[in-house]
Design an enzyme around this catalytic site. Structure first.
Site, PDB file in Angstrom:
ATOM      1  N   ARG A  70      49.938  26.089  41.668  1.00  0.00           N
ATOM      2  CA  ARG A  70      49.881  27.263  42.561  1.00  0.00           C
ATOM      3  C   ARG A  70      50.989  28.255  42.170  1.00  0.00           C
ATOM      4  O   ARG A  70      52.149  27.906  42.060  1.00  0.00           O
ATOM      5  CB  ARG A  70      50.052  26.812  44.008  1.00  0.00           C
ATOM      6  CG  ARG A  70      50.015  27.971  45.020  1.00  0.00           C
ATOM      7  CD  ARG A  70      51.394  28.484  45.355  1.00  0.00           C
ATOM      8  NE  ARG A  70      51.362  29.557  46.333  1.00  0.00           N
ATOM      9  CZ  ARG A  70      52.425  30.314  46.620  1.00  0.00           C
ATOM     10  NH1 ARG A  70      53.574  30.112  46.013  1.00  0.00           N
ATOM     11  NH2 ARG A  70      52.338  31.281  47.504  1.00  0.00           N
ATOM     12  N   VAL A  71      50.608  29.490  41.972  1.00  0.00           N
ATOM     13  CA  VAL A  71      51.584  30.535  41.655  1.00  0.00           C
ATOM     14  C   VAL A  71      51.442  31.646  42.687  1.00  0.00           C
ATOM     15  O   VAL A  71      50.331  32.109  42.957  1.00  0.00           O
ATOM     16  CB  VAL A  71      51.355  31.093  40.227  1.00  0.00           C
ATOM     17  CG1 VAL A  71      52.252  32.279  39.963  1.00  0.00           C
ATOM     18  CG2 VAL A  71      51.607  30.008  39.183  1.00  0.00           C
ATOM     19  N   GLY A  72      52.555  32.050  43.283  1.00  0.00           N
ATOM     20  CA  GLY A  72      52.531  33.111  44.283  1.00  0.00           C
ATOM     21  C   GLY A  72      52.841  34.464  43.665  1.00  0.00           C
ATOM     22  O   GLY A  72      52.591  34.710  42.480  1.00  0.00           O
ATOM     23  N   ASP A  73      53.399  35.339  44.482  1.00  0.00           N
ATOM     24  CA  ASP A  73      53.682  36.706  44.036  1.00  0.00           C
ATOM     25  C   ASP A  73      54.945  36.821  43.182  1.00  0.00           C
ATOM     26  O   ASP A  73      55.084  37.744  42.377  1.00  0.00           O
ATOM     27  CB  ASP A  73      53.852  37.611  45.263  1.00  0.00           C
ATOM     28  CG  ASP A  73      54.998  37.147  46.161  1.00  0.00           C
ATOM     29  OD1 ASP A  73      55.101  35.922  46.429  1.00  0.00           O
ATOM     30  OD2 ASP A  73      55.810  37.991  46.593  1.00  0.00           O
ATOM     31  N   GLY A  75      57.810  36.253  50.922  1.00  0.00           N
ATOM     32  CA  GLY A  75      56.827  36.046  51.978  1.00  0.00           C
ATOM     33  C   GLY A  75      55.662  35.242  51.446  1.00  0.00           C
ATOM     34  O   GLY A  75      55.735  34.694  50.341  1.00  0.00           O
ATOM     35  N   THR A  76      54.611  35.158  52.216  1.00  0.00           N
ATOM     36  CA  THR A  76      53.439  34.398  51.778  1.00  0.00           C
ATOM     37  C   THR A  76      52.797  35.122  50.594  1.00  0.00           C
ATOM     38  O   THR A  76      52.157  36.162  50.757  1.00  0.00           O
ATOM     39  CB  THR A  76      52.438  34.249  52.939  1.00  0.00           C
ATOM     40  OG1 THR A  76      52.485  35.422  53.757  1.00  0.00           O
ATOM     41  CG2 THR A  76      52.798  33.068  53.806  1.00  0.00           C
ATOM     42  N   GLY A  77      52.995  34.532  49.418  1.00  0.00           N
ATOM     43  CA  GLY A  77      52.687  35.218  48.168  1.00  0.00           C
ATOM     44  C   GLY A  77      51.243  35.665  48.051  1.00  0.00           C
ATOM     45  O   GLY A  77      50.966  36.747  47.518  1.00  0.00           O
ATOM     46  N   THR A 103      62.574  32.188  49.321  1.00  0.00           N
ATOM     47  CA  THR A 103      62.712  32.812  47.998  1.00  0.00           C
ATOM     48  C   THR A 103      64.081  33.466  47.951  1.00  0.00           C
ATOM     49  O   THR A 103      64.705  33.664  48.994  1.00  0.00           O
ATOM     50  CB  THR A 103      61.593  33.878  47.810  1.00  0.00           C
ATOM     51  OG1 THR A 103      60.363  33.229  47.571  1.00  0.00           O
ATOM     52  CG2 THR A 103      61.831  34.819  46.661  1.00  0.00           C
TER      53      THR A 103
HETATM   54  N1  ASP Z   1      56.711  34.593  47.864  1.00  0.00           N
HETATM   55  C1  ASP Z   1      56.960  33.204  47.631  1.00  0.00           C
HETATM   56  C2  ASP Z   1      55.695  32.528  47.199  1.00  0.00           C
HETATM   57  O1  ASP Z   1      54.671  32.795  47.779  1.00  0.00           O
HETATM   58  C3  ASP Z   1      57.537  32.509  48.822  1.00  0.00           C
HETATM   59  C4  ASP Z   1      58.588  33.275  49.577  1.00  0.00           C
HETATM   60  O2  ASP Z   1      58.940  34.387  49.243  1.00  0.00           O
HETATM   61  O3  ASP Z   1      59.122  32.769  50.543  1.00  0.00           O
HETATM   62  O4  ASP Z   1      55.750  31.694  46.333  1.00  0.00           O
END
Ligand code: ASP
Length: 296
Positions: A190-193, A213-215, A162
């Protein structure tokens, strides 16, 4: 008008040990220098964070914009958000398809739409209507960012990247922006944070934050607003506030990092993954640009 300004950038918390990220470090350093000039010249923090993130997106060096990977259906879906602290105006797009600069579309949502977030076809429609540039030939436009292999993007193992920026301008105003291509091999929709205001991005009168990070874990941990409230309401120092969120992300099984600036011009950058591409500058520091280093 004061002399106090601060800027921090990140290029994601997904770098791998042993990869050569020199080109990324040089890019982050040159962008930080440019951002510093903009802030010294009085450019509002909202425009600075948009400009920084748009250049990170356009570089193809990070998992955002040009460096984004397709989902399982072979389509790139882009997420971005931006927030201005003193007005609390915010704009976001999720699952936007094939536009050159998702962060600029998010800023247009902030400035020209009554909404905070537009998604999928609605986001595409809005971006076209506002005259934003579309990717003409996705197959030739998108590239693999530094440190990412085809094998990485073929599997849904939550590998990710990101980009983000946070800034305090000399008018005393804070802003934050974040943009991503998401996690590799993600399912459609799929939508993350990243595009969620208060989770991937937050800015108010006192603090501006951008997460990576892992959203899914950042969402479940309450995201950037947890950090903001730790800092504003619970009396955390800036560093403690960042670790309040990161420790909870870890407790839930995830990893990542975040960057923050406060209204005094203090900067904090923390991560619990293997590394976080990052750079920062403020009225009282020299440029720092580091890819790897233990944070704690
Ligand atoms: N946060 C992002 C997501 O989960 C990925 C990332 O920040 O590396 O889509």
């Amino acid at each position: 008008m004061s002399k106090i300004y601060a800027l921090a950038l990140h290029g994601g918390a997904g770098p791998k040990a042993g990869e050569d990220y020199q080109v990324v470090e040089e890019h982050l350093e040159s962008l930080t220098t440019l951002g510093q000039e903009m802030l010294k010249n009085g450019t509002p923090s909202l425009d600075v964070v948009e400009n920084m993130v748009a250049q990170l997106e356009a570089s193809g060096l990070y998992v955002a914009g040009k460096g984004s990977a397709p989902n399982v259906a072979g389509q790139v879906e882009l997420d971005a958000s931006i927030m201005q602290g003193h007005t609390r105006q915010a704009g976001a797009v999720a699952a936007l398809k094939d536009f050159i600069s998702p962060i600029s579309v998010a800023k247009a949502v902030l400035q020209k739409s009554p909404c905070v977030m537009l998604t999928a076809d609605g986001a595409d429609y809005f971006a076209l209507e506002q005259g934003f540039e579309k990717v003409i030939d996705p197959k030739s436009y998108y590239v693999l960012p530094v440190g990412v292999s085809q094998q990485d993007i073929d599997q849904y193992d939550m590998s990710h990247g990101t980009v983000g920026a946070v800034a305090l301008d000399i008018h005393g105003n804070l802003a934050a922006a974040t943009s991503t291509g998401g996690v590799f091999g993600k399912p459609q929709g799929r939508v993350g944070d990243t595009p969620i205001i208060g989770i991937g991005t937050w800015a108010d009168d006192e603090i501006a934050i951008s997460c990576t990070g892992t959203g899914e874990f950042f969402i479940r941990a309450g995201g950037a607003l947890t950090t903001a409230n730790g800092y504003k309401l619970a009396g955390d120092t800036l560093d403690e506030a960042l670790w309040r969120l990161l420790d909870d992300v870890k407790h839930l099984g995830g990893d990542g990092g975040l960057i923050a600036v406060d209204k005094k011009g203090q900067i904090a950058m923390a991560y619990n993954s293997d590394g976080m591409k990052r750079a920062s500058v403020s009225y009282n520091t020299d440029i720092i640009s580091t890819t790897f280093a233990p944070c704690r």
